[in-house]
Design a protein around this motif. Structure first.
Motif, short mmCIF file in Angstrom:
data_model
loop_
_atom_site.label_atom_id
_atom_site.label_comp_id
_atom_site.label_asym_id
_atom_site.label_seq_id
_atom_site.Cartn_x
_atom_site.Cartn_y
_atom_site.Cartn_z
N MET A 102 0.83 -1.20 0.00
CA MET A 102 0.00 0.00 0.00
C MET A 102 0.87 1.25 0.00
SD MET A 102 -3.39 0.17 0.25
CE MET A 102 -4.73 1.08 0.86
N LYS A 103 1.90 1.25 0.85
CA LYS A 103 2.76 2.41 0.93
C LYS A 103 3.55 2.59 -0.36
CE LYS A 103 3.48 2.79 5.88
NZ LYS A 103 4.43 2.73 6.97
N LYS A 104 4.00 1.46 -0.96
CA LYS A 104 4.78 1.53 -2.19
C LYS A 104 3.95 2.12 -3.33
CE LYS A 104 8.21 -2.05 -1.47
NZ LYS A 104 8.75 -3.30 -1.93
N SER A 105 2.69 1.70 -3.44
CA SER A 105 1.84 2.22 -4.52
C SER A 105 1.55 3.70 -4.31
CB SER A 105 0.55 1.42 -4.64
OG SER A 105 -0.23 1.55 -3.48
N SER A 106 1.37 4.14 -3.07
CA SER A 106 1.16 5.56 -2.78
C SER A 106 2.40 6.37 -3.13
CB SER A 106 0.82 5.78 -1.31
OG SER A 106 -0.40 5.17 -1.00
N LEU A 107 3.56 5.80 -2.79
CA LEU A 107 4.82 6.47 -3.09
C LEU A 107 5.02 6.58 -4.59
CD1 LEU A 107 7.40 7.72 -1.97
CD2 LEU A 107 8.42 5.46 -1.98
N ARG A 108 4.73 5.48 -5.32
CA ARG A 108 4.85 5.50 -6.79
C ARG A 108 3.90 6.54 -7.39
NH1 ARG A 108 4.59 -0.75 -7.48
NH2 ARG A 108 6.71 -1.25 -6.89
N PHE A 109 2.69 6.57 -6.87
CA PHE A 109 1.69 7.53 -7.38
C PHE A 109 2.17 8.97 -7.16
CE2 PHE A 109 -2.18 10.10 -6.80
CZ PHE A 109 -2.72 9.95 -8.08
N ALA A 110 2.69 9.23 -5.95
CA ALA A 110 3.17 10.57 -5.64
C ALA A 110 4.37 10.95 -6.51
CB ALA A 110 3.56 10.66 -4.17
N LEU A 111 5.27 9.98 -6.71
CA LEU A 111 6.42 10.23 -7.58
C LEU A 111 5.98 10.46 -9.03
CD1 LEU A 111 9.07 7.69 -6.24
CD2 LEU A 111 9.23 10.18 -6.23
N SER A 112 5.01 9.67 -9.46
CA SER A 112 4.50 9.84 -10.83
C SER A 112 3.89 11.22 -11.01
CB SER A 112 3.44 8.78 -11.15
OG SER A 112 3.99 7.50 -11.07
N LEU A 113 3.10 11.66 -10.02
CA LEU A 113 2.50 12.99 -10.09
C LEU A 113 3.59 14.07 -10.12
CD1 LEU A 113 -0.57 12.88 -7.68
CD2 LEU A 113 -0.58 13.06 -10.17
N ALA A 114 4.62 13.89 -9.31
CA ALA A 114 5.70 14.88 -9.28
C ALA A 114 6.42 14.94 -10.62
CB ALA A 114 6.69 14.53 -8.17
N VAL A 115 6.69 13.78 -11.21
CA VAL A 115 7.36 13.73 -12.51
C VAL A 115 6.49 14.37 -13.58
CG1 VAL A 115 8.17 12.18 -14.34
CG2 VAL A 115 8.83 11.77 -11.98
N ILE A 116 5.21 14.01 -13.61
CA ILE A 116 4.28 14.57 -14.60
C ILE A 116 4.17 16.08 -14.42
CG2 ILE A 116 1.85 14.67 -15.30
CD1 ILE A 116 1.77 11.61 -14.71
N GLY A 117 4.05 16.51 -13.16
CA GLY A 117 3.96 17.95 -12.88
C GLY A 117 5.18 18.70 -13.34
N SER A 118 6.37 18.11 -13.08
CA SER A 118 7.59 18.79 -13.51
C SER A 118 7.74 18.79 -15.02
CB SER A 118 8.81 18.17 -12.84
OG SER A 118 9.49 17.31 -13.67
N LEU A 119 7.30 17.71 -15.67
CA LEU A 119 7.33 17.67 -17.15
C LEU A 119 6.39 18.72 -17.73
CD1 LEU A 119 7.46 13.85 -17.92
CD2 LEU A 119 9.23 15.55 -18.39
N LEU A 120 5.18 18.81 -17.16
CA LEU A 120 4.22 19.79 -17.68
C LEU A 120 4.71 21.21 -17.46
CD1 LEU A 120 0.82 18.19 -16.62
CD2 LEU A 120 1.73 18.42 -18.94
N THR A 121 5.32 21.44 -16.28
CA THR A 121 5.84 22.78 -16.01
C THR A 121 6.95 23.13 -16.97
OG1 THR A 121 5.28 22.55 -13.69
CG2 THR A 121 6.88 24.23 -14.23
N SER A 122 7.87 22.18 -17.20
CA SER A 122 8.98 22.47 -18.09
C SER A 122 8.56 22.48 -19.56
CB SER A 122 10.10 21.46 -17.89
OG SER A 122 9.67 20.17 -18.29
N CYS A 123 7.38 21.95 -19.84
CA CYS A 123 6.91 21.92 -21.22
C CYS A 123 5.99 23.09 -21.56
CB CYS A 123 6.20 20.60 -21.51
SG CYS A 123 7.35 19.23 -21.63
N GLY A 124 5.91 24.07 -20.71
CA GLY A 124 5.20 25.28 -21.08
C GLY A 124 3.88 25.54 -20.40
N LEU A 125 3.42 24.62 -19.56
CA LEU A 125 2.12 24.82 -18.93
C LEU A 125 2.08 26.13 -18.16
CD1 LEU A 125 -0.52 23.26 -18.89
CD2 LEU A 125 0.16 22.27 -16.71
#
Length: 200
Positions: free
Chosen positions: A1-24
């Motif tokens: 449970m903790k691993k999936s939450s951590l993966r989800f949070a990391l995924s959101l952070a990566v997606i957020g940083s990609l979107l920010t660096s891509c012009g959002l």
């Protein structure tokens, strides 16, 4: 449970940083920068325009034979103040019209300053010297403001036309490349041929 939450949070952070660096965020921020820099350009041109009536009145008192030049300055000022620009809806034609009107006013002012050289009493007038100094300072501010505008337009145009940020623009914002400030031919000639006028 903790691993999936951590993966989800990391995924959101990566997606957020990609979107920010891509012009959002950077595309709207660049657009705000363009609006602010254009407001500064128009503010400095307004400052110059506000100085002209007083300058014309002082010159009129000393240079009564220079009516044509005074009329040219007054008419060029009226034309320049009648052309309004809005950075949020700027078209190349509107920007060209604005630049041309300001260029004509610059030319007319250049002629006025050359005329003043023929009148030593005018050059010695305290009001004339003060207005000339203010006008010179304003011209410097205009140059700086235009340079900043050119830089912010370039930055914005790069974001909306160069991948990967251009993909975000195409999908979300749909901004067009903005017209760039240029110096028209008449203004180039004036800059090249203008005599150096110093007020002592």
């Amino acid at each position: 449970m903790k691993k999936s939450s951590l993966r989800f949070a990391l995924s959101l952070a990566v997606i957020g940083s990609l979107l920010t660096s891509c012009g959002l965020q950077s595309i709207p921020q660049a657009k705000n920068g363009v609006d602010a820099s254009m407001a500064e350009v128009t503010n400095q041109y307004k400052r110059r325009s506000d100085l002209i009536p007083n300058l014309v009145n002082v010159v009129k008192g000393y240079a009564t034979h220079e009516q044509d030049t005074l009329v040219q300055v007054t008419e060029a000022r009226a034309k320049a103040t009648s052309v309004q620009v809005d950075a949020s809806s700027m078209s190349p034609e509107k920007l060209q019209q604005y630049m041309a009107a300001q260029g004509q006013l610059s030319q007319a002012l250049g002629k006025l300053m050359v005329v003043s050289e023929k009148y030593p009493d005018l050059k010695a007038n305290e009001n004339f010297r003060d207005l000339s100094a203010q006008l010179e300072g304003t011209e410097n501010r205009i140059t700086i403001a235009r340079q900043r505008y050119i830089e912010t337009i370039k930055g914005f145009n790069d974001l909306v036309t160069v991948p990967p940020t251009s993909f975000v623009n195409s999908l979300i914002y749909h901004y067009e490349k903005m017209p760039q400030w240029t110096v028209d031919e008449s203004e180039k000639k004036q800059i090249e041929s203008a005599p150096k006028v110093e007020f002592k």
